[in-house]
Motif scaffolding. Structure first.
Motif, PDB file in Angstrom:
ATOM      1  N   ILE A  40     -20.730  33.361  14.283  1.00 18.78           N
ATOM      2  CA  ILE A  40     -21.771  32.445  14.774  1.00 18.78           C
ATOM      3  C   ILE A  40     -23.017  33.290  14.976  1.00 18.78           C
ATOM      4  O   ILE A  40     -23.014  34.224  15.785  1.00 18.78           O
ATOM      5  CB  ILE A  40     -21.352  31.734  16.070  1.00 18.78           C
ATOM      6  CG1 ILE A  40     -20.028  30.985  15.846  1.00 18.78           C
ATOM      7  CG2 ILE A  40     -22.443  30.758  16.512  1.00 18.78           C
ATOM      8  CD1 ILE A  40     -19.643  30.039  16.960  1.00 18.78           C
ATOM      9  N   ALA A  89     -22.087  30.720  10.774  1.00 18.78           N
ATOM     10  CA  ALA A  89     -22.123  29.431  11.464  1.00 18.78           C
ATOM     11  C   ALA A  89     -23.266  29.418  12.464  1.00 18.78           C
ATOM     12  O   ALA A  89     -23.654  30.465  12.991  1.00 18.78           O
ATOM     13  CB  ALA A  89     -20.800  29.190  12.189  1.00 18.78           C
ATOM     14  N   ILE A  98     -15.547  34.587  10.253  1.00 22.33           N
ATOM     15  CA  ILE A  98     -16.654  33.683  10.577  1.00 22.33           C
ATOM     16  C   ILE A  98     -17.503  34.321  11.685  1.00 22.33           C
ATOM     17  O   ILE A  98     -16.963  34.885  12.638  1.00 22.33           O
ATOM     18  CB  ILE A  98     -16.118  32.312  11.065  1.00 22.33           C
ATOM     19  CG1 ILE A  98     -15.378  31.614   9.916  1.00 22.33           C
ATOM     20  CG2 ILE A  98     -17.248  31.438  11.599  1.00 22.33           C
ATOM     21  CD1 ILE A  98     -14.579  30.398  10.366  1.00 22.33           C
ATOM     22  N   ARG A 118     -18.494  34.121   6.434  1.00 22.22           N
ATOM     23  CA  ARG A 118     -19.175  32.834   6.500  1.00 22.22           C
ATOM     24  C   ARG A 118     -19.988  32.795   7.779  1.00 22.22           C
ATOM     25  O   ARG A 118     -19.513  33.211   8.838  1.00 22.22           O
ATOM     26  CB  ARG A 118     -18.130  31.711   6.526  1.00 22.22           C
ATOM     27  CG  ARG A 118     -17.603  31.347   5.155  1.00 22.22           C
ATOM     28  CD  ARG A 118     -18.221  30.023   4.714  1.00 22.22           C
ATOM     29  NE  ARG A 118     -18.024  29.744   3.294  1.00 22.22           N
ATOM     30  CZ  ARG A 118     -16.920  29.210   2.764  1.00 22.22           C
ATOM     31  NH1 ARG A 118     -15.886  28.956   3.530  1.00 22.22           N
ATOM     32  NH2 ARG A 118     -16.868  28.932   1.494  1.00 22.22           N
ATOM     33  N   CYS A 160      -9.879  32.579   3.908  1.00 20.87           N
ATOM     34  CA  CYS A 160     -11.197  33.213   3.720  1.00 20.87           C
ATOM     35  C   CYS A 160     -11.524  34.182   4.854  1.00 20.87           C
ATOM     36  O   CYS A 160     -12.699  34.403   5.170  1.00 20.87           O
ATOM     37  CB  CYS A 160     -12.318  32.176   3.656  1.00 20.87           C
ATOM     38  SG  CYS A 160     -11.995  30.807   2.584  1.00 20.87           S
ATOM     39  N   GLU A 217     -23.460  28.103   6.662  1.00 19.60           N
ATOM     40  CA  GLU A 217     -22.836  26.962   5.982  1.00 19.60           C
ATOM     41  C   GLU A 217     -22.020  26.108   6.942  1.00 19.60           C
ATOM     42  O   GLU A 217     -21.663  24.979   6.653  1.00 19.60           O
ATOM     43  CB  GLU A 217     -21.896  27.464   4.880  1.00 19.60           C
ATOM     44  CG  GLU A 217     -22.581  28.169   3.733  1.00 19.60           C
ATOM     45  CD  GLU A 217     -21.551  28.793   2.817  1.00 19.60           C
ATOM     46  OE1 GLU A 217     -21.201  28.171   1.807  1.00 19.60           O
ATOM     47  OE2 GLU A 217     -21.063  29.910   3.142  1.00 19.60           O
ATOM     48  N   LEU A 218     -21.647  26.711   8.090  1.00 21.05           N
ATOM     49  CA  LEU A 218     -20.817  26.023   9.084  1.00 21.05           C
ATOM     50  C   LEU A 218     -21.642  25.746  10.342  1.00 21.05           C
ATOM     51  O   LEU A 218     -22.566  26.495  10.651  1.00 21.05           O
ATOM     52  CB  LEU A 218     -19.626  26.904   9.488  1.00 21.05           C
ATOM     53  CG  LEU A 218     -18.762  27.495   8.388  1.00 21.05           C
ATOM     54  CD1 LEU A 218     -17.796  28.527   8.981  1.00 21.05           C
ATOM     55  CD2 LEU A 218     -17.975  26.383   7.717  1.00 21.05           C
TER      56      LEU A 218
END
Lengths: 203, 203
Positions: B109, B84, B107, B82, B77, B145-146
């Protein structure tokens, strides 16, 4: 220690130890079934793992909690005093230097190394930051056998080779690159971003 | 992704990806045998792992390096985005917030939470530190989601429960305690001291 223990079992011993240490002080006995249930693991697995230690369970009541903690600590060399050095006194390196949890396993990070003149000579959490060029003499003087690598990926292998030539026997590597060693030197790689990516792929 | 991939295989994919990305730009083809040799792994294992991705090897020459990188990135992915959040803006939390490697896996943050008034309102690596009391509203607003947990052990389960109630689906936990979750929330525990202790026991 018992060199025949599989690494996969060895990795679980600190988990048991952390769990047992968090139990109320008045808890006297614990069975492998209790531990398995609390940690969401299989009972046979727990019993097999604990059988590598010197702890002996008693029929019906299980292990004396204090004895089991001692046996795990002994197995994990928590009562010894192993010295570690750290290379790369950046943000992550400083966090690791400041972390107090190593002493629970009888490990002390005694010094750090860096190549950045601005960092050399610093004290981080009371630990001196030396010039990496002095590694050869300092690592031996300090009697360190373990090392933690917190340098950028492109320098990690070079740093590892240098540490091994200084007599380091085990390396915990945070750089996102696989370190190759030989001669019985052991390495564990912790790639923080890859760990989060694996989680991300699972949801 | 293919939910049938064993976690043990999934964990190796970032290792292959890091290795492939470090190859010289003019390297066109690579075989599973080449990869296995370079990483000190078995060829069958490498071939099986890579078969979970969409990459297709060609007889005799192996995989096109660029295609294999793309297939691994897609599987992990890396091309998605995504979000975090991180809880616990202490030394380790700040190091993780400052770490740039997450973007390689798609990803980001986006924010941190803490309960310490001195930290709330700070910016760490351009990321805001919010009051943990605001987690419920902020996590949803941010679309995260993380989560990464960098709080002391005694607060880790409470923080995890709170994050899960905010809709977090996966947790990377640095606190030296095993976090229990349910409802398909996935967790990976990274106990830094335990990792060094395991190494120490092996030498």
């Amino acid at each position: 220690m018992d060199k025949d223990i599989p690494v996969i079992s060895l990795q679980r011993l600190p988990v048991y130890l952390n769990y047992l240490k968090a139990l109320p002080d008045d808890r006297q006995y614990i069975s492998s079934g209790n531990i398995a249930e609390a940690l969401g693991m299989g009972e046979v697995l727990v019993r097999k793992d604990l059988a590598y230690t010197a702890a002996v369970g008693r029929p019906r009541v299980g292990y004396l909690v204090k004895e089991l903690i001692s046996a795990l600590e002994e197995f994990l060399c928590c009562n010894g005093s192993r010295k570690a050095v750290l290379v790369g006194a950046g943000a992550l390196g400083r966090a690791v230097l400041s972390y107090g949890g190593f002493k629970n396993y009888g490990i002390e990070i005694v010094a750090a190394f860096d190549s950045d003149e601005k960092k050399i000579g610093d004290l981080v959490a009371d630990k001196p930051v030396y010039d990496i060029a002095q590694a050869e003499s300092e690592v031996k003087k300090l009697g360190a056998e373990l090392a933690v690598i917190c340098v950028p990926a492109q320098y990690a292998q070079e740093v590892a080779d240098r540490l091994i030539s200084c007599g380091i026997k085990a390396i915990l590597n945070f750089a996102p690159v696989l370190i190759r060693t030989g001669n019985g030197v052991v390495v564990r790689n912790i790639d923080v971003a890859a760990n989060l990516a694996v989680l991300s792929s699972m949801i």
